[in-house]
Design a protein around this motif. Sequence first.
Motif, PDB file in Angstrom:
ATOM      1  N   PRO A 442      -3.648  -7.956  -6.446  1.00 47.90           N
ATOM      2  CA  PRO A 442      -3.383  -7.673  -7.863  1.00 47.90           C
ATOM      3  C   PRO A 442      -4.494  -6.836  -8.511  1.00 47.90           C
ATOM      4  N   TRP A 443      -4.089  -5.818  -9.252  1.00 53.38           N
ATOM      5  CA  TRP A 443      -5.038  -4.941  -9.948  1.00 53.38           C
ATOM      6  C   TRP A 443      -4.989  -5.137 -11.465  1.00 53.38           C
ATOM      7  N   GLU A 444      -3.794  -5.161 -12.028  1.00 52.56           N
ATOM      8  CA  GLU A 444      -3.649  -5.329 -13.485  1.00 52.56           C
ATOM      9  C   GLU A 444      -2.652  -6.457 -13.763  1.00 52.56           C
ATOM     10  N   ALA A 445      -3.083  -7.421 -14.558  1.00 56.67           N
ATOM     11  CA  ALA A 445      -2.301  -8.643 -14.756  1.00 56.67           C
ATOM     12  C   ALA A 445      -0.930  -8.387 -15.364  1.00 56.67           C
ATOM     13  N   ASP A 446      -0.827  -7.434 -16.280  1.00 58.42           N
ATOM     14  CA  ASP A 446       0.421  -7.247 -17.027  1.00 58.42           C
ATOM     15  C   ASP A 446       1.282  -6.101 -16.507  1.00 58.42           C
ATOM     16  N   ALA A 447       0.894  -5.524 -15.383  1.00 57.38           N
ATOM     17  CA  ALA A 447       1.637  -4.383 -14.832  1.00 57.38           C
ATOM     18  C   ALA A 447       2.668  -4.863 -13.815  1.00 57.38           C
ATOM     19  N   PRO A 448       3.698  -4.042 -13.528  1.00 54.86           N
ATOM     20  CA  PRO A 448       4.610  -4.382 -12.431  1.00 54.86           C
ATOM     21  C   PRO A 448       3.829  -4.598 -11.139  1.00 54.86           C
ATOM     22  N   SER A 449       4.241  -5.562 -10.350  1.00 54.02           N
ATOM     23  CA  SER A 449       3.566  -5.932  -9.096  1.00 54.02           C
ATOM     24  C   SER A 449       2.054  -6.071  -9.290  1.00 54.02           C
ATOM     25  N   TYR A 450       1.680  -6.505 -10.497  1.00 54.64           N
ATOM     26  CA  TYR A 450       0.253  -6.675 -10.847  1.00 54.64           C
ATOM     27  C   TYR A 450      -0.563  -5.422 -10.524  1.00 54.64           C
ATOM     28  N   GLY A 451       0.044  -4.255 -10.725  1.00 54.04           N
ATOM     29  CA  GLY A 451      -0.670  -3.002 -10.531  1.00 54.04           C
ATOM     30  C   GLY A 451      -0.755  -2.535  -9.096  1.00 54.04           C
ATOM     31  N   PHE A 452      -0.185  -3.301  -8.174  1.00 55.75           N
ATOM     32  CA  PHE A 452      -0.153  -2.850  -6.777  1.00 55.75           C
ATOM     33  C   PHE A 452       0.574  -1.516  -6.684  1.00 55.75           C
ATOM     34  N   GLY A 453       1.657  -1.372  -7.438  1.00 58.82           N
ATOM     35  CA  GLY A 453       2.409  -0.123  -7.482  1.00 58.82           C
ATOM     36  C   GLY A 453       3.087   0.031  -8.826  1.00 58.82           C
ATOM     37  N   PRO A 454       3.795   1.126  -9.044  1.00 60.76           N
ATOM     38  CA  PRO A 454       4.424   1.378 -10.347  1.00 60.76           C
ATOM     39  C   PRO A 454       5.725   0.604 -10.567  1.00 60.76           C
ATOM     40  N   THR A 455       6.193  -0.110  -9.534  1.00 58.70           N
ATOM     41  CA  THR A 455       7.410  -0.914  -9.673  1.00 58.70           C
ATOM     42  C   THR A 455       7.096  -2.362  -9.301  1.00 58.70           C
ATOM     43  N   ASP A 456       8.083  -3.232  -9.404  1.00 54.87           N
ATOM     44  CA  ASP A 456       7.897  -4.636  -9.028  1.00 54.87           C
ATOM     45  C   ASP A 456       7.964  -4.852  -7.517  1.00 54.87           C
ATOM     46  N   ALA A 457       8.247  -3.800  -6.766  1.00 56.20           N
ATOM     47  CA  ALA A 457       8.430  -3.950  -5.321  1.00 56.20           C
ATOM     48  C   ALA A 457       7.108  -4.300  -4.627  1.00 56.20           C
ATOM     49  N   ALA A 458       7.198  -5.235  -3.680  1.00 54.71           N
ATOM     50  CA  ALA A 458       6.057  -5.598  -2.834  1.00 54.71           C
ATOM     51  C   ALA A 458       6.619  -6.116  -1.521  1.00 54.71           C
ATOM     52  N   TRP A 459       6.096  -5.625  -0.427  1.00 53.72           N
ATOM     53  CA  TRP A 459       6.678  -5.950   0.892  1.00 53.72           C
ATOM     54  C   TRP A 459       6.563  -7.431   1.211  1.00 53.72           C
ATOM     55  N   LEU A 460       5.591  -8.120   0.642  1.00 58.21           N
ATOM     56  CA  LEU A 460       5.524  -9.580   0.656  1.00 58.21           C
ATOM     57  C   LEU A 460       5.423 -10.032  -0.801  1.00 58.21           C
ATOM     58  N   PRO A 461       6.090 -11.115  -1.185  1.00 59.58           N
ATOM     59  CA  PRO A 461       6.071 -11.541  -2.588  1.00 59.58           C
ATOM     60  C   PRO A 461       4.691 -12.024  -3.024  1.00 59.58           C
ATOM     61  N   GLN A 462       4.299 -11.642  -4.233  1.00 60.47           N
ATOM     62  CA  GLN A 462       2.993 -12.002  -4.770  1.00 60.47           C
ATOM     63  C   GLN A 462       3.104 -13.299  -5.585  1.00 60.47           C
ATOM     64  N   PRO A 463       2.209 -14.246  -5.368  1.00 64.16           N
ATOM     65  CA  PRO A 463       2.254 -15.488  -6.148  1.00 64.16           C
ATOM     66  C   PRO A 463       2.046 -15.222  -7.637  1.00 64.16           C
ATOM     67  N   ALA A 464       2.802 -15.918  -8.480  1.00 66.60           N
ATOM     68  CA  ALA A 464       2.696 -15.728  -9.934  1.00 66.60           C
ATOM     69  C   ALA A 464       1.289 -16.021 -10.431  1.00 66.60           C
ATOM     70  N   GLU A 465       0.626 -16.989  -9.807  1.00 64.21           N
ATOM     71  CA  GLU A 465      -0.713 -17.375 -10.285  1.00 64.21           C
ATOM     72  C   GLU A 465      -1.762 -16.301 -10.006  1.00 64.21           C
ATOM     73  N   TRP A 466      -1.399 -15.257  -9.252  1.00 66.72           N
ATOM     74  CA  TRP A 466      -2.368 -14.190  -8.997  1.00 66.72           C
ATOM     75  C   TRP A 466      -2.594 -13.298 -10.206  1.00 66.72           C
ATOM     76  N   ALA A 467      -1.748 -13.384 -11.223  1.00 66.73           N
ATOM     77  CA  ALA A 467      -1.971 -12.573 -12.425  1.00 66.73           C
ATOM     78  C   ALA A 467      -3.354 -12.852 -13.006  1.00 66.73           C
ATOM     79  N   ALA A 468      -3.732 -14.128 -12.999  1.00 67.34           N
ATOM     80  CA  ALA A 468      -5.027 -14.512 -13.576  1.00 67.34           C
ATOM     81  C   ALA A 468      -6.199 -13.992 -12.751  1.00 67.34           C
ATOM     82  N   LEU A 469      -5.938 -13.609 -11.499  1.00 67.57           N
ATOM     83  CA  LEU A 469      -7.000 -13.125 -10.616  1.00 67.57           C
ATOM     84  C   LEU A 469      -7.050 -11.601 -10.553  1.00 67.57           C
ATOM     85  N   ALA A 470      -6.185 -10.915 -11.299  1.00 69.92           N
ATOM     86  CA  ALA A 470      -6.124  -9.459 -11.246  1.00 69.92           C
ATOM     87  C   ALA A 470      -7.477  -8.834 -11.605  1.00 69.92           C
ATOM     88  N   ARG A 471      -7.728  -7.674 -11.045  1.00 74.44           N
ATOM     89  CA  ARG A 471      -9.026  -7.041 -11.224  1.00 74.44           C
ATOM     90  C   ARG A 471      -9.339  -6.768 -12.692  1.00 74.44           C
TER      91      ARG A 471
END
Length: 560
Positions: A442-471
Amino acid sequence: MTSEWWRTAAIYQIYPRSFADANGDGMGDLAGIRSRLPELADLGVDAIWLSPFYASPQKDAGYDVADYCDVDPLFGTLADFDDMLAEAHRLGLKVIVDLVPNHSSDRHVWFQEALAAAPGSPERARYIFREGKGEHGELPPNNWQSVFGGSMWTRVTEADGSPGQWYLHIFDSSQPDFDWTNEEVREEFRRILRFWLDRGVDGFRVDVAHGLIKADGLPDYTPPADAGSMGGNAHGLEAGVPLEPEIHDEGDGAPYWGQEGVHEVYRDWRKLLDGYPGERILAAEAWVDPLTRVAKWVRPDEMHQAFNFAYLETPWEAPALRNVIDHSIETFGAVGAPSTWVLSNHDVIRHASRLALQADSLQGHGIGPKSAGLPDPVVGLRRARAATSVMLALPGSAYIYQGEELGLPEAIHLPDDARQDPTWFRTNGERYGRDGCRVPIPWEADAPSYGFGPTDAAWLPQPAEWAALARDRQRGAEGSTLELYRTALGLRRELGLATGSVAWLDGFGDDVLAFRNGRVTVIGNTGSTPVALPAGEVLLASGDVSGGELPADTTVWLRA
């Protein structure tokens, strides 16, 4: 850093599919990596190591290579690689790429030629083909079991439709092992090394560097039940137990790990690299015991570094840590090599979870919802921060795995239908495998896929609690894990800790690891009881030390 940059470097491992996704398809890529390099320079690392990005069917996340001299379209193009490399060098970052010489993909042109050719042909001689046992060759040539589960042998159907020879694959059946006794194989990898060196890479991390040569005759072998999947183990890392087994000669143990002949290959490669300017390096992934065997990979005419898996596998216990630190510095130093330090990578449970496990978990098996002894995440993060604070104060080179600077735990609760590790499938779900440490970061807490990419797509699902750990949540936040890493890496460079030495300090109790490195005193409390802190300016603390005590699972750096 010294002129030999690799002796002191902090090297950041990028797992390309999970680092940053530029085009929004849910898969990280080279353009994404390029876009995030400034943040790695800001973190304070000296180099990056990229896991495979080569053309591949992706049966094993790119460690099944179909073309060693091209980029998989998932990750971009060779031009994207060149742009990323140029940007890294502009930022002062060295670039190490993964090389996978033990095996190829079964889609590699060589293996396709081998399948089409007859037994005994030059095409088959590039791989390890053998006749089967039994009346009609219906049994595999020996009893070896794959790292991913099941037999290490697969039988082919010959061109006439009849059952034919068997081929060896230490890993998945889609990853046939090369025959490194064949000079054609050796020359092909010299060509591959030159291809990437000519493009400007600064070195290679060599995958399965202990597996290329197999024992003559391919004898039957059954590993101990408690052996790690890649060889090696954590035996001798308990408090007070010597690290050296009584008997552990070259070739002792698995006949497909750590054979003497591998060293001839790396001496040849070292000569090739030494012909290039700028100190290009080789780093070995060699899961062998004990450390005196690992040190053979880094003798002066072989590789520059070898991962210190003995350190990675050591529990969070002061006597055991002191034991492995002493032994590492002594053993690597005896052959003129720097010790390396590492706590996490793409093949092991993240140390923010592993250090709080309450049950054994062998390397490569992974953990999931039904695993015994699942970790307390609070305890795990506290220990991870403390363990990293010890590691980054040690002399030598340190490896950091993407996301550990955010305090990411293992993603334990992945849905079964999302898992992709071959281990999960080859063991019918008995072992969870390594997906839990490979989830996009996770890069940005409030972005799609927490900033991993510009969409919500992620090849493995990201845990919701990772938002708090975003860079972006951690950057500039006092006490955050990211700021702990930035501070530690900055002080490590400023105070020359990587070129220093360890002088142990006694008097703090059995549960406390205390040493001096140059102008810094490092004290780590691995026990459950707070200890009194000596007076001194606090340079870094993994937890709250404002009360004049060092709490449990906490490390502090004091100005000596």
